[in-house]
Design a protein around this motif. Sequence first.
Motif, PDB file in Angstrom:
ATOM      1  N   GLU A   1      97.927  60.591  17.819  1.00 18.26           N
ATOM      2  CA  GLU A   1      97.448  61.817  17.189  1.00 18.26           C
ATOM      3  C   GLU A   1      96.091  61.591  16.521  1.00 18.26           C
ATOM      4  OE1 GLU A   1     100.426  60.505  16.815  1.00 18.26           O
ATOM      5  OE2 GLU A   1     101.647  61.947  17.942  1.00 18.26           O
ATOM      6  N   LYS A   2      95.921  60.439  15.884  1.00 16.05           N
ATOM      7  CA  LYS A   2      94.651  60.143  15.231  1.00 16.05           C
ATOM      8  C   LYS A   2      93.541  59.990  16.275  1.00 16.05           C
ATOM      9  CE  LYS A   2      91.995  59.200  11.732  1.00 16.05           C
ATOM     10  NZ  LYS A   2      92.232  58.047  10.831  1.00 16.05           N
ATOM     11  N   VAL A   3      93.874  59.337  17.388  1.00 17.04           N
ATOM     12  CA  VAL A   3      92.883  59.173  18.454  1.00 17.04           C
ATOM     13  C   VAL A   3      92.442  60.529  18.987  1.00 17.04           C
ATOM     14  CG1 VAL A   3      92.474  58.288  20.773  1.00 17.04           C
ATOM     15  CG2 VAL A   3      93.699  56.885  19.113  1.00 17.04           C
ATOM     16  N   VAL A   4      93.389  61.383  19.295  1.00 14.95           N
ATOM     17  CA  VAL A   4      93.077  62.699  19.857  1.00 14.95           C
ATOM     18  C   VAL A   4      92.208  63.505  18.898  1.00 14.95           C
ATOM     19  CG1 VAL A   4      94.055  64.912  20.610  1.00 14.95           C
ATOM     20  CG2 VAL A   4      95.128  62.760  21.315  1.00 14.95           C
ATOM     21  N   SER A   5      92.485  63.378  17.599  1.00 15.01           N
ATOM     22  CA  SER A   5      91.721  64.146  16.608  1.00 15.01           C
ATOM     23  C   SER A   5      90.255  63.724  16.561  1.00 15.01           C
ATOM     24  CB  SER A   5      92.347  63.973  15.218  1.00 15.01           C
ATOM     25  OG  SER A   5      92.112  62.679  14.691  1.00 15.01           O
ATOM     26  N   LEU A   6      89.957  62.518  17.031  1.00 13.74           N
ATOM     27  CA  LEU A   6      88.584  62.015  17.021  1.00 13.74           C
ATOM     28  C   LEU A   6      87.781  62.478  18.244  1.00 13.74           C
ATOM     29  CD1 LEU A   6      89.333  58.383  15.803  1.00 13.74           C
ATOM     30  CD2 LEU A   6      88.330  60.235  14.468  1.00 13.74           C
ATOM     31  N   LYS A   7      88.454  63.103  19.191  1.00 15.48           N
ATOM     32  CA  LYS A   7      87.832  63.667  20.389  1.00 15.48           C
ATOM     33  C   LYS A   7      86.969  62.647  21.154  1.00 15.48           C
ATOM     34  CE  LYS A   7      87.764  68.315  18.370  1.00 15.48           C
ATOM     35  NZ  LYS A   7      86.935  69.484  17.976  1.00 15.48           N
ATOM     36  N   PRO A   8      87.546  61.499  21.483  1.00 19.04           N
ATOM     37  CA  PRO A   8      86.769  60.515  22.243  1.00 19.04           C
ATOM     38  C   PRO A   8      86.662  60.923  23.707  1.00 19.04           C
ATOM     39  CG  PRO A   8      89.011  59.748  22.007  1.00 19.04           C
ATOM     40  CD  PRO A   8      88.918  61.036  21.221  1.00 19.04           C
ATOM     41  N   ASP A   9      85.651  60.407  24.386  1.00 16.53           N
ATOM     42  CA  ASP A   9      85.605  60.602  25.828  1.00 16.53           C
ATOM     43  C   ASP A   9      86.009  59.332  26.561  1.00 16.53           C
ATOM     44  OD1 ASP A   9      83.263  59.072  25.447  1.00 16.53           O
ATOM     45  OD2 ASP A   9      82.004  60.862  25.485  1.00 16.53           O
ATOM     46  N   LEU A  10      86.455  58.310  25.787  1.00 18.28           N
ATOM     47  CA  LEU A  10      86.961  57.073  26.391  1.00 18.28           C
ATOM     48  C   LEU A  10      87.731  56.279  25.345  1.00 18.28           C
ATOM     49  CD1 LEU A  10      87.025  54.933  28.701  1.00 18.28           C
ATOM     50  CD2 LEU A  10      84.878  54.038  27.767  1.00 18.28           C
ATOM     51  N   VAL A  11      88.869  55.718  25.767  1.00 19.72           N
ATOM     52  CA  VAL A  11      89.626  54.762  24.946  1.00 19.72           C
ATOM     53  C   VAL A  11      89.714  53.461  25.737  1.00 19.72           C
ATOM     54  CG1 VAL A  11      91.831  54.222  23.845  1.00 19.72           C
ATOM     55  CG2 VAL A  11      90.972  56.569  23.809  1.00 19.72           C
ATOM     56  N   ILE A  12      89.418  52.345  25.057  1.00 25.37           N
ATOM     57  CA  ILE A  12      89.463  51.033  25.694  1.00 25.37           C
ATOM     58  C   ILE A  12      90.536  50.194  25.022  1.00 25.37           C
ATOM     59  CG2 ILE A  12      88.176  48.930  26.246  1.00 25.37           C
ATOM     60  CD1 ILE A  12      85.601  50.570  26.031  1.00 25.37           C
TER      61      ILE A  12
ATOM     62  N   SER B   1     100.435  58.801  29.711  1.00 20.25           N
ATOM     63  CA  SER B   1     100.560  60.200  30.129  1.00 20.25           C
ATOM     64  C   SER B   1     100.129  61.149  29.007  1.00 20.25           C
ATOM     65  CB  SER B   1     102.002  60.503  30.544  1.00 20.25           C
ATOM     66  OG  SER B   1     102.899  60.284  29.469  1.00 20.25           O
ATOM     67  N   LYS B   2     100.337  60.741  27.767  1.00 16.30           N
ATOM     68  CA  LYS B   2      99.929  61.576  26.629  1.00 16.30           C
ATOM     69  C   LYS B   2      98.404  61.658  26.546  1.00 16.30           C
ATOM     70  CE  LYS B   2     104.088  60.250  24.055  1.00 16.30           C
ATOM     71  NZ  LYS B   2     104.612  59.557  22.854  1.00 16.30           N
ATOM     72  N   PHE B   3      97.750  60.522  26.789  1.00 17.89           N
ATOM     73  CA  PHE B   3      96.288  60.546  26.816  1.00 17.89           C
ATOM     74  C   PHE B   3      95.791  61.421  27.964  1.00 17.89           C
ATOM     75  CE2 PHE B   3      96.804  56.440  24.532  1.00 17.89           C
ATOM     76  CZ  PHE B   3      96.021  56.721  23.432  1.00 17.89           C
ATOM     77  N   GLU B   4      96.463  61.307  29.101  1.00 19.48           N
ATOM     78  CA  GLU B   4      96.062  62.107  30.269  1.00 19.48           C
ATOM     79  C   GLU B   4      96.197  63.588  29.972  1.00 19.48           C
ATOM     80  OE1 GLU B   4      97.178  62.532  35.023  1.00 19.48           O
ATOM     81  OE2 GLU B   4      98.048  60.935  33.807  1.00 19.48           O
ATOM     82  N   GLN B   5      97.302  63.978  29.325  1.00 14.57           N
ATOM     83  CA  GLN B   5      97.506  65.385  28.979  1.00 14.57           C
ATOM     84  C   GLN B   5      96.425  65.885  28.020  1.00 14.57           C
ATOM     85  OE1 GLN B   5     101.495  65.545  27.426  1.00 14.57           O
ATOM     86  NE2 GLN B   5     102.430  64.983  29.383  1.00 14.57           N
ATOM     87  N   ALA B   6      95.912  64.975  27.185  1.00 11.68           N
ATOM     88  CA  ALA B   6      94.862  65.348  26.234  1.00 11.68           C
ATOM     89  C   ALA B   6      93.482  65.283  26.874  1.00 11.68           C
ATOM     90  CB  ALA B   6      94.911  64.435  25.014  1.00 11.68           C
ATOM     91  N   GLY B   7      93.424  64.874  28.139  1.00 13.26           N
ATOM     92  CA  GLY B   7      92.146  64.796  28.837  1.00 13.26           C
ATOM     93  C   GLY B   7      91.280  63.629  28.411  1.00 13.26           C
ATOM     94  N   ILE B   8      91.906  62.561  27.922  1.00 15.49           N
ATOM     95  CA  ILE B   8      91.174  61.392  27.434  1.00 15.49           C
ATOM     96  C   ILE B   8      91.383  60.227  28.393  1.00 15.49           C
ATOM     97  CG2 ILE B   8      90.898  59.736  25.554  1.00 15.49           C
ATOM     98  CD1 ILE B   8      92.019  61.885  23.666  1.00 15.49           C
TER      99      ILE B   8
ATOM    100  N   ARG C   1      81.516  58.708  23.048  1.00 15.95           N
ATOM    101  CA  ARG C   1      82.448  58.660  21.928  1.00 15.95           C
ATOM    102  C   ARG C   1      83.621  57.774  22.360  1.00 15.95           C
ATOM    103  NH1 ARG C   1      81.933  62.121  17.883  1.00 15.95           N
ATOM    104  NH2 ARG C   1      84.180  62.143  17.468  1.00 15.95           N
ATOM    105  N   VAL C   2      83.667  56.566  21.802  1.00 11.46           N
ATOM    106  CA  VAL C   2      84.608  55.553  22.275  1.00 11.46           C
ATOM    107  C   VAL C   2      85.542  55.121  21.154  1.00 11.46           C
ATOM    108  CG1 VAL C   2      84.831  53.262  23.311  1.00 11.46           C
ATOM    109  CG2 VAL C   2      82.886  54.731  23.933  1.00 11.46           C
ATOM    110  N   VAL C   3      86.814  54.970  21.492  1.00 11.30           N
ATOM    111  CA  VAL C   3      87.793  54.353  20.592  1.00 11.30           C
ATOM    112  C   VAL C   3      88.140  52.983  21.155  1.00 11.30           C
ATOM    113  CG1 VAL C   3      90.174  54.417  19.760  1.00 11.30           C
ATOM    114  CG2 VAL C   3      88.771  56.483  19.661  1.00 11.30           C
ATOM    115  N   LEU C   4      87.987  51.947  20.318  1.00 12.04           N
ATOM    116  CA  LEU C   4      88.398  50.595  20.691  1.00 12.04           C
ATOM    117  C   LEU C   4      89.808  50.366  20.167  1.00 12.04           C
ATOM    118  CD1 LEU C   4      85.191  48.469  19.865  1.00 12.04           C
ATOM    119  CD2 LEU C   4      85.898  49.414  22.074  1.00 12.04           C
ATOM    120  N   GLY C   5      90.772  50.273  21.079  1.00  6.07           N
ATOM    121  CA  GLY C   5      92.149  50.036  20.652  1.00  6.07           C
ATOM    122  C   GLY C   5      92.280  48.744  19.877  1.00  6.07           C
TER     123      GLY C   5
END
Length: 378
Positions: free
Chosen positions: A121-132, A146-153, A55-59
């Motif tokens: 917030e939108k990214v976190v709601s999508l529950k990705p296992d990777l953001v690029i 750090s926010k992504f890290e706190q969300a475990g992403i 599950r990937v989000v492309l920035g």
Amino acid sequence: MNKNNSILIVIALIILLVAGVFIIPVSPDKSTENNTITVTDLAGRTVSLKVPAERVVLGSSRDLHEFAAVEGENFSNKIVGWGPDLRKSDKDTYDKFGEKYPEIKNIPEVGYYGSQDFSIEKVVSLKPDLVIFPMFDYDRAKDDLSKFEQAGIPVVFTDFYQDTLENSTKSITLLGKLLGKEKRAKEITDFYDEQTDIVYSRLSKINKTKPKVYIESGWKGASEYGRTYSSLGWGPIVDKAGGDNIARNFTSESATVAPEFLIDADPDIIIITGSNWVTTPDSVKLGYYANQDSSKDLLKAYLQRPGWDSLQAVENQEVYSIFHTYDSRIYSFAGLQILAKWFYPEEFSDVDPEAGIKEFHARFMPIDYSGTWMLDLT
């Protein structure tokens, strides 16, 4: 115990001993025990994550080219969110992929750092296992890591723009590791290296005065000067193709030149980049749906700029157009080749840059090649 029983016992013992040789337990490598690997991204950051990413989000959705090349036909199943920049700045590519994979039009958009509307917030709601993210977004994104890290992403950065000719293959190799497609990634980087070596091997034998080159982003159209490039994007590609970039010593990475500067510099070659910028209908249209004749008419409009009739590039019909994001795509080898051919037509007379990008599409892209990607005035 009779003789037959003794023989059976001996045979059984031999079978157990042989079987034991093959069932000796082996401790798994800790780095792959849970399909977890540690990589170093193009920002030099060390990131640990489970692979392959599903599950990937492309920035930046413009990275669709590279993602699809590495992942293959099922690329759309893995993208759960992306930025809107592809749809806005390269509509031909967006529509070309959308023809064959209409589901991409339903991929949720998460905003874009370049337009300052990116939503964590939108990214976190999508529950990705990777953001690029692309490296050109690093300064804007770093405070949010750090926010992504706190969300475990996990977040990684790739680079196909700031130093495209050096970092494209590194980024493809990284994507191969993240997507579990290392063999395919190696095939892509081998092809890329073969294509760029066509230029480098010949340039090393050329001993001529370098042509003076001016390259301009054509997104504003002929009525207004666009940006030129010094130390990133097209700037380094002009240099590595054997040109003398008239903007090389600019202190800014990209800037708009004054018309007087350009006329004084009097470049030997002028290159205007083109794409399907929906907001500027008079820009040179290049891409999957571009028509050569109509695009050439749009290029000729630049010749009517005040003072351009005195430029030797115009007098000698050394005015060209090239697909804008060849400087930031895995296709950048084709940009390097066509620039070298424009700079040194005799030495590169047998080189066909379009053949390389056609072969790349046939071997690695889930969509077919079409359209017009480079132009001259003839």
